[in-house]
Motif scaffolding. Structure first.
Motif, PDB file in Angstrom:
ATOM      1  N   LYS A  77     -15.429  30.595  25.455  1.00  0.00           N
ATOM      2  CA  LYS A  77     -16.066  31.124  26.226  1.00  0.00           C
ATOM      3  C   LYS A  77     -17.355  30.367  27.351  1.00  0.00           C
ATOM      4  O   LYS A  77     -17.341  30.202  28.166  1.00  0.00           O
ATOM      5  CB  LYS A  77     -16.337  32.506  27.171  1.00  0.00           C
ATOM      6  N   GLN A  78     -17.987  29.583  26.439  1.00  0.00           N
ATOM      7  CA  GLN A  78     -19.789  29.930  26.757  1.00  0.00           C
ATOM      8  C   GLN A  78     -19.551  28.355  25.861  1.00  0.00           C
ATOM      9  O   GLN A  78     -20.752  26.918  26.407  1.00  0.00           O
ATOM     10  CB  GLN A  78     -20.602  30.051  26.444  1.00  0.00           C
ATOM     11  N   TYR A  79     -19.589  27.531  24.306  1.00  0.00           N
ATOM     12  CA  TYR A  79     -19.579  25.898  24.023  1.00  0.00           C
ATOM     13  C   TYR A  79     -18.667  25.493  24.016  1.00  0.00           C
ATOM     14  O   TYR A  79     -16.600  25.643  24.385  1.00  0.00           O
ATOM     15  CB  TYR A  79     -19.424  26.501  22.292  1.00  0.00           C
ATOM     16  N   THR A  80     -18.847  24.110  24.468  1.00  0.00           N
ATOM     17  CA  THR A  80     -18.387  22.788  24.311  1.00  0.00           C
ATOM     18  C   THR A  80     -17.995  22.661  23.161  1.00  0.00           C
ATOM     19  O   THR A  80     -18.977  22.268  22.354  1.00  0.00           O
ATOM     20  CB  THR A  80     -18.506  22.014  25.590  1.00  0.00           C
ATOM     21  N   TYR A  81     -17.060  22.055  23.110  1.00  0.00           N
ATOM     22  CA  TYR A  81     -16.926  20.487  21.852  1.00  0.00           C
ATOM     23  C   TYR A  81     -16.654  19.831  22.422  1.00  0.00           C
ATOM     24  O   TYR A  81     -16.223  18.926  22.784  1.00  0.00           O
ATOM     25  CB  TYR A  81     -15.063  21.289  21.650  1.00  0.00           C
ATOM     26  N   LYS A  82     -17.495  19.384  20.845  1.00  0.00           N
ATOM     27  CA  LYS A  82     -17.359  17.717  21.095  1.00  0.00           C
ATOM     28  C   LYS A  82     -17.543  17.092  19.852  1.00  0.00           C
ATOM     29  O   LYS A  82     -18.309  17.134  18.887  1.00  0.00           O
ATOM     30  CB  LYS A  82     -18.880  17.091  21.678  1.00  0.00           C
ATOM     31  N   GLY A  83     -16.350  16.251  19.835  1.00  0.00           N
ATOM     32  CA  GLY A  83     -16.588  15.491  18.398  1.00  0.00           C
ATOM     33  C   GLY A  83     -15.238  14.793  18.442  1.00  0.00           C
ATOM     34  O   GLY A  83     -14.441  13.803  19.371  1.00  0.00           O
ATOM     35  N   LYS A  84     -14.684  14.858  17.285  1.00  0.00           N
ATOM     36  CA  LYS A  84     -13.042  14.128  16.618  1.00  0.00           C
ATOM     37  C   LYS A  84     -12.571  14.966  16.316  1.00  0.00           C
ATOM     38  O   LYS A  84     -13.077  15.957  15.606  1.00  0.00           O
ATOM     39  CB  LYS A  84     -13.497  12.906  16.431  1.00  0.00           C
ATOM     40  N   VAL A  85     -11.290  14.852  16.014  1.00  0.00           N
ATOM     41  CA  VAL A  85      -9.946  15.695  15.017  1.00  0.00           C
ATOM     42  C   VAL A  85      -9.854  14.725  14.289  1.00  0.00           C
ATOM     43  O   VAL A  85      -9.365  13.766  14.598  1.00  0.00           O
ATOM     44  CB  VAL A  85      -8.881  15.947  16.472  1.00  0.00           C
ATOM     45  N   GLU A  86      -9.600  14.928  13.385  1.00  0.00           N
ATOM     46  CA  GLU A  86      -8.747  14.288  11.950  1.00  0.00           C
ATOM     47  C   GLU A  86      -7.452  15.162  11.590  1.00  0.00           C
ATOM     48  O   GLU A  86      -7.328  15.887  11.025  1.00  0.00           O
ATOM     49  CB  GLU A  86      -9.378  14.347  10.545  1.00  0.00           C
ATOM     50  N   ILE A  87      -6.266  14.424  12.396  1.00  0.00           N
ATOM     51  CA  ILE A  87      -5.236  15.163  11.525  1.00  0.00           C
ATOM     52  C   ILE A  87      -4.329  14.888  10.869  1.00  0.00           C
ATOM     53  O   ILE A  87      -4.450  13.290  10.507  1.00  0.00           O
ATOM     54  CB  ILE A  87      -4.351  15.014  13.457  1.00  0.00           C
ATOM     55  N   THR A  88      -4.043  15.076   9.688  1.00  0.00           N
ATOM     56  CA  THR A  88      -3.041  14.669   8.442  1.00  0.00           C
ATOM     57  C   THR A  88      -1.821  15.076   8.778  1.00  0.00           C
ATOM     58  O   THR A  88      -1.020  16.040   9.426  1.00  0.00           O
ATOM     59  CB  THR A  88      -3.236  15.779   6.940  1.00  0.00           C
ATOM     60  N   ILE A  89      -0.642  13.988   8.927  1.00  0.00           N
ATOM     61  CA  ILE A  89       0.494  13.765   9.146  1.00  0.00           C
ATOM     62  C   ILE A  89       1.056  14.391   7.193  1.00  0.00           C
ATOM     63  O   ILE A  89       0.763  13.520   6.737  1.00  0.00           O
ATOM     64  CB  ILE A  89       1.761  13.310   9.903  1.00  0.00           C
ATOM     65  N   LYS A  90       2.175  15.162   7.619  1.00  0.00           N
ATOM     66  CA  LYS A  90       2.867  15.781   6.168  1.00  0.00           C
ATOM     67  C   LYS A  90       4.108  15.226   6.454  1.00  0.00           C
ATOM     68  O   LYS A  90       5.088  15.690   7.493  1.00  0.00           O
ATOM     69  CB  LYS A  90       2.355  17.160   5.497  1.00  0.00           C
ATOM     70  N   ASN A  91       4.616  15.164   5.051  1.00  0.00           N
ATOM     71  CA  ASN A  91       5.683  14.970   5.022  1.00  0.00           C
ATOM     72  C   ASN A  91       6.565  17.092   4.658  1.00  0.00           C
ATOM     73  O   ASN A  91       6.037  17.769   4.637  1.00  0.00           O
ATOM     74  CB  ASN A  91       6.474  14.253   4.240  1.00  0.00           C
ATOM     75  N   LYS A  92       8.160  16.769   4.674  1.00  0.00           N
ATOM     76  CA  LYS A  92       8.846  17.927   4.251  1.00  0.00           C
ATOM     77  C   LYS A  92       8.129  18.698   3.143  1.00  0.00           C
ATOM     78  O   LYS A  92       8.142  19.910   2.552  1.00  0.00           O
ATOM     79  CB  LYS A  92      10.093  17.345   4.105  1.00  0.00           C
ATOM     80  N   LYS A  93       7.798  17.793   2.305  1.00  0.00           N
ATOM     81  CA  LYS A  93       7.245  18.351   0.513  1.00  0.00           C
ATOM     82  C   LYS A  93       5.495  19.165   0.839  1.00  0.00           C
ATOM     83  O   LYS A  93       5.205  19.845   0.242  1.00  0.00           O
ATOM     84  CB  LYS A  93       7.750  17.624  -0.577  1.00  0.00           C
ATOM     85  N   GLY A  94       5.391  18.343   1.693  1.00  0.00           N
ATOM     86  CA  GLY A  94       3.925  18.735   2.478  1.00  0.00           C
ATOM     87  C   GLY A  94       2.737  18.151   1.357  1.00  0.00           C
ATOM     88  O   GLY A  94       1.401  17.625   1.380  1.00  0.00           O
ATOM     89  N   LYS A  95       3.143  16.735   1.300  1.00  0.00           N
ATOM     90  CA  LYS A  95       2.318  15.540   0.993  1.00  0.00           C
ATOM     91  C   LYS A  95       2.031  14.670   1.972  1.00  0.00           C
ATOM     92  O   LYS A  95       2.448  14.705   2.995  1.00  0.00           O
ATOM     93  CB  LYS A  95       3.077  15.104  -0.304  1.00  0.00           C
ATOM     94  N   LYS A  96       0.928  14.433   2.173  1.00  0.00           N
ATOM     95  CA  LYS A  96      -0.187  13.445   3.127  1.00  0.00           C
ATOM     96  C   LYS A  96       0.925  11.894   3.442  1.00  0.00           C
ATOM     97  O   LYS A  96       1.083  11.780   2.372  1.00  0.00           O
ATOM     98  CB  LYS A  96      -1.381  13.436   2.839  1.00  0.00           C
ATOM     99  N   VAL A  97       1.529  11.672   4.486  1.00  0.00           N
ATOM    100  CA  VAL A  97       2.275  10.560   4.846  1.00  0.00           C
ATOM    101  C   VAL A  97       0.956   9.568   5.825  1.00  0.00           C
ATOM    102  O   VAL A  97       0.572   8.494   4.918  1.00  0.00           O
ATOM    103  CB  VAL A  97       3.086  10.655   5.875  1.00  0.00           C
ATOM    104  N   PHE A  98       0.240  10.082   6.534  1.00  0.00           N
ATOM    105  CA  PHE A  98      -1.195   9.214   6.751  1.00  0.00           C
ATOM    106  C   PHE A  98      -2.279  10.806   8.112  1.00  0.00           C
ATOM    107  O   PHE A  98      -1.500  10.670   8.460  1.00  0.00           O
ATOM    108  CB  PHE A  98      -0.617   7.981   7.644  1.00  0.00           C
TER     109      PHE A  98
END
Length: 178
Positions: free
Chosen positions: A118-139
């Motif tokens: 309600k009061q705080y603004t977020y400033k920054g970046k987001v790190e997104i990890t895409i995973k395959n069906k087995k839950g392993k990191k793809v990129f």
């Protein structure tokens, strides 16, 4: 928004050019038959039809994009209700949804974010990890710097990748400030 309008402009220029080619061809055909008035009608119809069809396609694509956006924002609301903390201003009130959209040769990962504080603004970046069906990191993808004001929901620039993967996780790389 400027690039969208530029794209629509050039699609319309292309539709008009194609319609003009058809118009000139049909006018010349009917002129040779001695039916100039019919040729004029056909010429006008060719240009109008090309512009109508192209703008219909553009409108349909825009409606589909808007529908996906509404669905993503509804999903943001649902996940906030499940995981958020309405009594405290915190990172728990920031939500993110990644929607993979399969296109012929690649997948566009559309990213939507919301700040339920309600009061705080977020400033920054987001790190997104895409995973395959087995839950392993793809990129892993790190977004450009973003600012999400209290109560704001926004679309973040999408990420393109060569294959479709169903899973993802994210981490906020920034700070909350008043």
């Amino acid at each position: 928004m400027g690039t969208e309008l530029t794209g629509v402009f050039w699609f319309n220029v292309g539709a008009f050019a194609f319609g003009l080619i058809l118009a000139i061809t049909s006018f010349n055909y009917y002129k040779k038959l001695g039916r100039t008035r019919t040729g004029v009608y056909w010429a006008i119809g060719c240009i109008a039809s090309c512009l109508l069809v192209m703008n219909g396609v553009i409108k349909f694509v825009d409606m589909m994009d808007e529908h996906m956006k509404k669905e993503a924002f509804a999903l943001l609301e649902e996940t906030y209700e499940d995981r958020g903390d309405p009594n405290n201003e915190s990172f728990k009130n920031l939500e993110l949804v990644v929607n993979p959209e399969k296109i012929k040769r690649f997948t566009a990962y559309d990213i939507y974010a919301a700040n339920f504080n309600k009061q705080y603004t977020y400033k920054g970046k987001v790190e997104i990890t895409i995973k395959n069906k087995k839950g392993k990191k793809v990129f892993t993808h790190v977004t450009e710097a973003i600012t999400i004001k209290p109560g704001e929901k926004k679309v973040i620039k999408n990420v393109n990748y060569d294959t479709w993967h169903p899973g993802y996780s994210w981490k906020w790389l920034g700070e909350l400030k008043k």
